[in-house]
Scaffold this motif. Structure first.
Motif, PDB file in Angstrom:
ATOM      1  N   MET A 319       0.826  -1.205   0.000  1.00 22.48           N
ATOM      2  CA  MET A 319       0.000   0.000   0.000  1.00 22.48           C
ATOM      3  C   MET A 319       0.864   1.260   0.000  1.00 22.48           C
ATOM      4  SD  MET A 319      -2.984  -1.387  -0.030  1.00 22.48           S
ATOM      5  CE  MET A 319      -4.257  -0.269   0.534  1.00 22.48           C
ATOM      6  N   ILE A 320       2.079   1.148  -0.547  1.00 19.07           N
ATOM      7  CA  ILE A 320       2.996   2.281  -0.652  1.00 19.07           C
ATOM      8  C   ILE A 320       2.983   2.786  -2.085  1.00 19.07           C
ATOM      9  CG2 ILE A 320       5.381   3.065  -0.392  1.00 19.07           C
ATOM     10  CD1 ILE A 320       5.814   0.763   1.570  1.00 19.07           C
ATOM     11  N   GLN A 321       2.960   4.085  -2.265  1.00 11.59           N
ATOM     12  CA  GLN A 321       3.084   4.657  -3.599  1.00 11.59           C
ATOM     13  C   GLN A 321       3.864   5.968  -3.514  1.00 11.59           C
ATOM     14  OE1 GLN A 321      -0.789   5.542  -5.170  1.00 11.59           O
ATOM     15  NE2 GLN A 321      -1.312   7.005  -3.577  1.00 11.59           N
ATOM     16  N   PRO A 344      -4.221   4.602   5.331  1.00  7.89           N
ATOM     17  CA  PRO A 344      -3.369   4.369   6.511  1.00  7.89           C
ATOM     18  C   PRO A 344      -4.130   3.896   7.744  1.00  7.89           C
ATOM     19  CG  PRO A 344      -3.619   6.725   6.078  1.00  7.89           C
ATOM     20  CD  PRO A 344      -4.188   6.005   4.896  1.00  7.89           C
ATOM     21  N   HIS A 345      -5.385   4.303   7.920  1.00  5.04           N
ATOM     22  CA  HIS A 345      -6.135   3.892   9.106  1.00  5.04           C
ATOM     23  C   HIS A 345      -6.356   2.379   9.121  1.00  5.04           C
ATOM     24  CE1 HIS A 345      -6.783   8.004  10.265  1.00  5.04           C
ATOM     25  NE2 HIS A 345      -7.327   8.292   9.080  1.00  5.04           N
ATOM     26  N   ASP A 346      -6.640   1.820   7.949  1.00  4.18           N
ATOM     27  CA  ASP A 346      -6.821   0.377   7.872  1.00  4.18           C
ATOM     28  C   ASP A 346      -5.501  -0.343   8.138  1.00  4.18           C
ATOM     29  OD1 ASP A 346      -8.389  -2.063   7.035  1.00  4.18           O
ATOM     30  OD2 ASP A 346      -6.804  -2.088   5.494  1.00  4.18           O
ATOM     31  N   LEU A 347      -4.415   0.202   7.599  1.00  2.00           N
ATOM     32  CA  LEU A 347      -3.096  -0.395   7.842  1.00  2.00           C
ATOM     33  C   LEU A 347      -2.760  -0.383   9.328  1.00  2.00           C
ATOM     34  CD1 LEU A 347      -1.058   1.216   4.905  1.00  2.00           C
ATOM     35  CD2 LEU A 347      -2.009  -1.100   5.020  1.00  2.00           C
ATOM     36  N   VAL A 352      -1.859  -3.217  14.476  1.00  2.77           N
ATOM     37  CA  VAL A 352      -2.149  -3.356  15.906  1.00  2.77           C
ATOM     38  C   VAL A 352      -2.728  -4.731  16.210  1.00  2.77           C
ATOM     39  CG1 VAL A 352      -3.588  -2.484  17.796  1.00  2.77           C
ATOM     40  CG2 VAL A 352      -2.425  -0.881  16.277  1.00  2.77           C
ATOM     41  N   ALA A 353      -3.660  -5.187  15.383  1.00  2.00           N
ATOM     42  CA  ALA A 353      -4.274  -6.497  15.602  1.00  2.00           C
ATOM     43  C   ALA A 353      -3.237  -7.606  15.512  1.00  2.00           C
ATOM     44  CB  ALA A 353      -5.389  -6.716  14.587  1.00  2.00           C
ATOM     45  N   SER A 381       4.589   6.448  14.453  1.00  2.00           N
ATOM     46  CA  SER A 381       5.989   6.859  14.461  1.00  2.00           C
ATOM     47  C   SER A 381       6.733   6.264  13.271  1.00  2.00           C
ATOM     48  CB  SER A 381       6.648   6.418  15.775  1.00  2.00           C
ATOM     49  OG  SER A 381       8.010   6.749  15.795  1.00  2.00           O
ATOM     50  N   TYR A 382       6.467   4.982  12.964  1.00  2.00           N
ATOM     51  CA  TYR A 382       7.068   4.362  11.783  1.00  2.00           C
ATOM     52  C   TYR A 382       6.638   5.094  10.508  1.00  2.00           C
ATOM     53  CZ  TYR A 382       8.854   0.166  14.139  1.00  2.00           C
ATOM     54  OH  TYR A 382       9.567  -0.708  14.911  1.00  2.00           O
ATOM     55  N   MET A 383       5.363   5.414  10.398  1.00  5.67           N
ATOM     56  CA  MET A 383       4.870   6.087   9.193  1.00  5.67           C
ATOM     57  C   MET A 383       5.519   7.456   9.017  1.00  5.67           C
ATOM     58  SD  MET A 383       0.926   5.501   8.134  1.00  5.67           S
ATOM     59  CE  MET A 383       0.336   6.656   9.344  1.00  5.67           C
TER      60      MET A 383
END
Length: 412
Positions: A319-321, A344-347, A352-353, A381-383
């Motif tokens: 999911m990176i572009q 990003p919210h879904d990622l 987390v899950a 933080s990673y993002m």
């Protein structure tokens, strides 16, 4: 020579012995009778026998006030010549006193902190000094502590991620007025990354050759979980919040991790330039760096990430572009570009899950309802710090230009 020595030491020896004794006695009497006057500054003041649940603003746990006094003393010259403020303290008895009174300090209030000094014998006079004593209600409150971003540099081979938890509380006891001011203002706790060695982090993560952990949590030692409260205590106060047991500084290893698939690249055309710059007037040119496959243009070169975990990269890599921002030539030589995460919210939810299903921090003192917040902060933080790297370990740099009716992309 022998006869001279005999006459000097033996003849009339009893008279000479009496003379020596008298000379020493006179010297001793004169030496101890010599007086002088001296001003001693910064003498500490201690208040004793305060009523229960009472204190004085600026008084520390040991009863010492933050205010000090200067006194003019008269007494034995030898004793006063060597006297310092560390040798004395003023003691004021609060028995039977009102909430506010004027204390008169004189010779009888002086007590020695030096076993070789006796104020009653060495000091004959002290010029009285007056200070105002105001008693205050003794209260106990939980003061908020903000854990700020650390200072210093992370050990070589590691990258600072985050510190957690961000908010703690410390219980303090003191004068009502001082505690209220402290509670409204709050406290800050800042760590120094220079105090953490690479050897410590290597031991926590395992050796690189054995494929140690990508993420390292350095649990803050108890000696660091203290905060200075100079108005209330001489020594730093230990943070007694139960969540302080989980206080940690997170690092990621700076190993290059391959993304493993091509990264799509596309152009964003701002509306304000759409008269001249739009998908009909400019297209993204293909070349050795950009390949078009199934209608999708992507970077063909192998790309890497650094300073993130493999689990994070596995979650987001599809999911990176890369987004190029089209702009007129007059504004800049090379067009800007950015790495973007799709949805990003879904990622974040997926990351987390996944982590929560694989591990638990309960043993580390993290309450279950706080674990999710902690993991979400780590993902963000990673993002925020995510960058693309080349196989040589350098950040990816692209030169993007408008050429005729095409947008050209080459590697710098």
């Amino acid at each position: 020579m022998k006869s001279l020595l005999l006459r000097l030491f033996v003849e009339n020896w009893h008279r000479k012995l009496v003379s020596l004794f008298l000379a020493c006695s006179i010297w001793f009497i004169v030496d101890h009778s010599m007086t002088t006057t001296r001003t001693v500054e910064n003498i500490p003041v201690r208040v004793t026998n305060l009523p229960p649940q009472k204190t004085i603003e600026g008084m520390q746990v040991n009863g010492i006030l933050n205010k000090r006094v200067t006194m003019t003393l008269t007494g034995n010259k030898n004793a006063l010549d060597d006297l310092t403020s560390n040798d004395l303290e003023v003691v004021i008895d609060a028995v039977g006193k009102s909430d506010e009174w004027i204390a008169t300090i004189d010779r009888k209030n002086l007590y020695s902190l030096n076993p070789d000094l006796d104020p009653a014998k060495m000091i004959s006079k002290a010029t009285p000094v007056e200070i105002i004593i105001r008693q205050s209600k003794l209260v106990s409150e939980k003061i908020p502590v903000l854990v700020t971003q650390p200072i210093g540099e992370a050990p070589k081979g590691y990258q600072f991620l985050d510190v957690w938890p961000y908010h703690l509380y410390v219980t303090v006891n003191g004068p009502e007025e001082s505690v209220k001011r402290l509670k409204s203002k709050g406290l800050k706790l800042t760590f120094n990354l220079n105090d953490i060695s690479r050897a410590e982090l290597d031991a926590l993560s395992g050796t690189r050759k054995s494929g140690g952990a990508d993420e390292v949590s350095f649990y803050v030692p108890s000696s660091w979980k203290k905060i200075a409260l100079q108005q209330l205590s001489e020594a730093p106060v230990e943070i007694d919040d139960p969540q302080a047991k989980a206080l940690r500084i997170d690092f990621s290893r700076q190993d290059l991790i391959p993304i493993g698939n091509s990264v799509p690249i596309m152009v964003y055309f701002p509306a304000k330039y759409s008269n001249t710059l739009n998908p009909e007037t400019y297209t993204l040119a293909t070349n050795d760096l950009i390949l078009k496959k199934n209608g999708i243009k992507s970077l063909t070169m192998p790309l890497f990430a650094q300073g993130v975990s493999r689990l994070f990269l596995e979650t987001v890599k599809d999911m990176i572009q890369i987004i190029i921002i089209a702009a007129p030539k007059s504004e800049r030589e090379s067009l800007q570009w950015m790495t973007q995460f799709v949805y990003p919210h879904d990622l974040e939810d997926r990351y987390v899950a996944k982590v929560m299903s694989e591990s638990t921090d309960e043993a580390a003192g993290v309450q279950p309802h706080l674990r999710e917040d902690y993991l979400r902060n780590r993902f963000r933080s990673y993002m925020n710090k995510f960058r693309l790297y080349t196989p040589s370990g350098k950040k990816l740099k692209l030169k993007i230009e408008l050429q005729a009716n095409a947008i050209s992309v080459t590697q710098q």
